[in-house]
Enzyme design. Structure first.
Site, PDB file in Angstrom:
ATOM      1  N   LYS A 257       4.748   1.565  -5.936  1.00 17.12           N
ATOM      2  CA  LYS A 257       5.940   0.760  -6.397  1.00 17.12           C
ATOM      3  C   LYS A 257       5.315  -0.605  -6.909  1.00 17.12           C
ATOM      4  CE  LYS A 257       9.198   2.336  -2.906  1.00 17.12           C
ATOM      5  NZ  LYS A 257       8.399   3.463  -2.495  1.00 17.12           N
TER       6      LYS A 257
ATOM      7  N   GLY B 249       0.656  -1.275   0.051  1.00 18.26           N
ATOM      8  CA  GLY B 249      -0.002  -0.087   0.112  1.00 18.26           C
ATOM      9  C   GLY B 249       0.831   1.362   0.067  1.00 18.26           C
ATOM     10  N   PRO B 250       0.293   2.244  -0.971  1.00 23.06           N
ATOM     11  CA  PRO B 250      -0.959   2.405  -1.392  1.00 23.06           C
ATOM     12  C   PRO B 250      -0.721   1.899  -3.031  1.00 23.06           C
ATOM     13  CG  PRO B 250       0.227   4.619  -1.181  1.00 23.06           C
ATOM     14  CD  PRO B 250       1.155   3.762  -0.561  1.00 23.06           C
TER      15      PRO B 250
ATOM     16  N   CYS C  92      11.588   4.963   3.502  1.00 25.34           N
ATOM     17  CA  CYS C  92      11.806   6.299   2.990  1.00 25.34           C
ATOM     18  C   CYS C  92      12.084   7.116   4.198  1.00 25.34           C
ATOM     19  CB  CYS C  92      10.403   7.057   2.648  1.00 25.34           C
ATOM     20  SG  CYS C  92      10.388   8.370   1.869  1.00 25.34           S
TER      21      CYS C  92
END
Length: 470
Positions: free
Chosen positions: A296, A292-293, A409
């Site tokens: 990728k 999600g979402p 991230c």
């Protein structure tokens, strides 16, 4: 839109003592939208980057007004801690005692005074008008007086007054100067390591409004056609990336129809690196373990379609799983609603496993303007436990000789280097740098940490691991 420092707030530029009350105020729609966004963030825990586009669309605010609303809303969210420190000096009372609507208006007005070129009298007058038409009109005089005090100094002067001395506490000084909580500035400093002299540059880049990045999903639209439609420019590093100069990406036909998506170039690069890394043996089953979402998943699904591979995508939250389904519609991707830590998928099956692990998101603070003030050091420990468990699951699901791409991230060492150092036995690190061709300043390897101030991407971390053949 950059954040230019406004003109001096002294002498003839000082706003009047109190705006006239003879005429009923007419709130500016862009500022009202920004103020309503601040309320939604404060009261409802809204995500600014998701809530503001809906506000603008519902009110049919476009063009320059939308640009102003976006700058004011996102900028105020991003600078919230710095603004509060300054407002506390100017208000003469604890900010916790203020009505929420008044506090929102003060933040919005202070941002205009300190971080835009809007004239002081216009910033104060427009903010007072918002208060006079809001739920606390009687606070208009108080707001006017506080903003007058704020206007007496430039941003840099306030920082020099309130921040720790740069000579004895550079991290604390830079944190306030660039509107970061201190603990985040410390985490970024730790991640920079031997390059900690780049701290101010890194924090400054993190404090800017970022450019929108698009991805042309392979096999669905060419990057050349996306450049033409968006009037954008080719990305520097991703072969599928496009930089959008301005405007709402959701209004592009390619984005609305799923041919392209909004995705930071760093996210594109780490997904492509895993899929392009050399592998021995079969290469037909891929897994996205925390999908999600779906950004990728859509990229690797499009590449799977070109290469004859199949993808399983795991997402624990049903509504996010539905977002993944929408993103991968028409691609060879099967979406499962499941916990990636304990799936019913067969072990040692997958040739490539992408683990884009849930994380603090410290690498994308410039795109999530309010997030830096919501996170705390306590949230790191909780996420590290989850990341560790997901990596254990990935190690069980990948076949011997297969590859895992561990992605966050975030540059926080607890979520990156420490997780990799404690990886399950039998996972050997692969040098990821050759699979990001043309990308500069990738360090000594074998892992990769991208940075806004170096590559212009979000601060994405990537480790590629190969499971040993027994």
């Amino acid at each position: 839109m950059s954040r230019p420092i406004g003109p001096a707030r002294k002498g003839s530029t000082r706003p009047p003592q109190r705006p006239s009350t003879q005429q009923p105020p007419t709130p500016d729609p862009a500022r009202q939208a920004a103020l309503d966004l601040l309320r939604a963030v404060r009261e409802d825990g809204a995500y600014a980057n998701l809530a503001l586009p809906k506000i603008l669309n519902d009110r049919r605010i476009y063009g320059r007004d939308a640009g102003l609303a976006t700058e004011l809303a996102y900028g105020t969210c991003r600078a919230m801690g710095l603004l509060d420190a300054i407002l506390a000096q100017g208000s003469g009372r604890p900010l916790a005692e203020l009505d929420g609507a008044v506090h929102d208006a003060l933040r919005l007005g202070a941002y205009q005074l300190l971080r835009t070129r809007i004239p002081a009298h216009a910033a104060v007058s427009a903010t007072v008008n918002l208060v006079r038409t809001g739920p606390k009109p009687g606070a208009a005089g108080f707001v006017n007086a506080v903003l007058r005090r704020v206007s007496e100094r430039e941003e840099g002067e306030w920082v020099d007054l309130l921040a720790p001395p740069i000579a004895t506490d550079p991290i604390g000084h830079y944190a306030m100067q660039t509107a970061h909580p201190r603990w985040i500035a410390e985490a970024i400093n730790d991640a920079l390591g031997a390059e900690s002299d780049e701290l101010l540059e890194a924090l400054t880049a993190d404090d800017q409004r970022p450019q929108v990045h698009l991805v042309a999903r392979p096999g669905r639209i060419s990057v050349a056609d996306l450049v033409i439609e968006s009037v954008g420019e080719l990305a520097r590093y991703s072969p599928y990336g496009v930089y959008l100069p301005d405007g709402d990406p959701g209004r592009l036909r390619a984005v609305a129809t799923g041919l392209a998506g909004v995705q930071d170039e760093g996210s594109q690069l780490v997904a492509l690196a895993l899929i392009n890394a050399e592998i021995e043996g079969p290469d037909s089953r891929w897994l996205d373990l925390a999908a999600g979402p779906g950004g990728k998943a859509a990229v690797i699904g499009a590449l799977a379609a070109e290469r004859g591979a199949q993808v399983d995508a795991i997402e624990i939250t049903p509504h996010r799983a539905e977002l993944v389904r929408q993103a991968v519609a028409g691609l060879p991707v099967k979406v499962h609603v499941a916990d990636g830590r304990s799936t019913t998928l067969p072990p040692e099956t997958y040739d490539r496993v992408l683990l884009d692990a849930p994380c603090t998101g410290l690498g994308a603070l410039r795109r999530r303007p309010e997030a830096r003030w919501r996170r705390s050091p306590a949230s790191v420990a909780e996420l590290v436990e989850l990341q560790t468990e997901l990596l254990i699951s990935a190690a069980a699901l990948v076949r011997p000789g297969g590859l895992i791409g561990y992605v966050t991230c975030s540059p926080h060492l607890a979520e990156t280097a420490d997780i990799v150092a404690a990886r399950p036995a039998g996972l050997d690190l692969v040098d990821a740098r050759p699979y990001l061709p043309g990308v500069p300043k990738l360090g000594a390897g074998p892992t990769v940490q991208l940075w806004p101030h170096r590559q212009g991407t979000d601060a994405m971390f990537l480790a590629i691991m190969r499971k040993s053949v027994r």
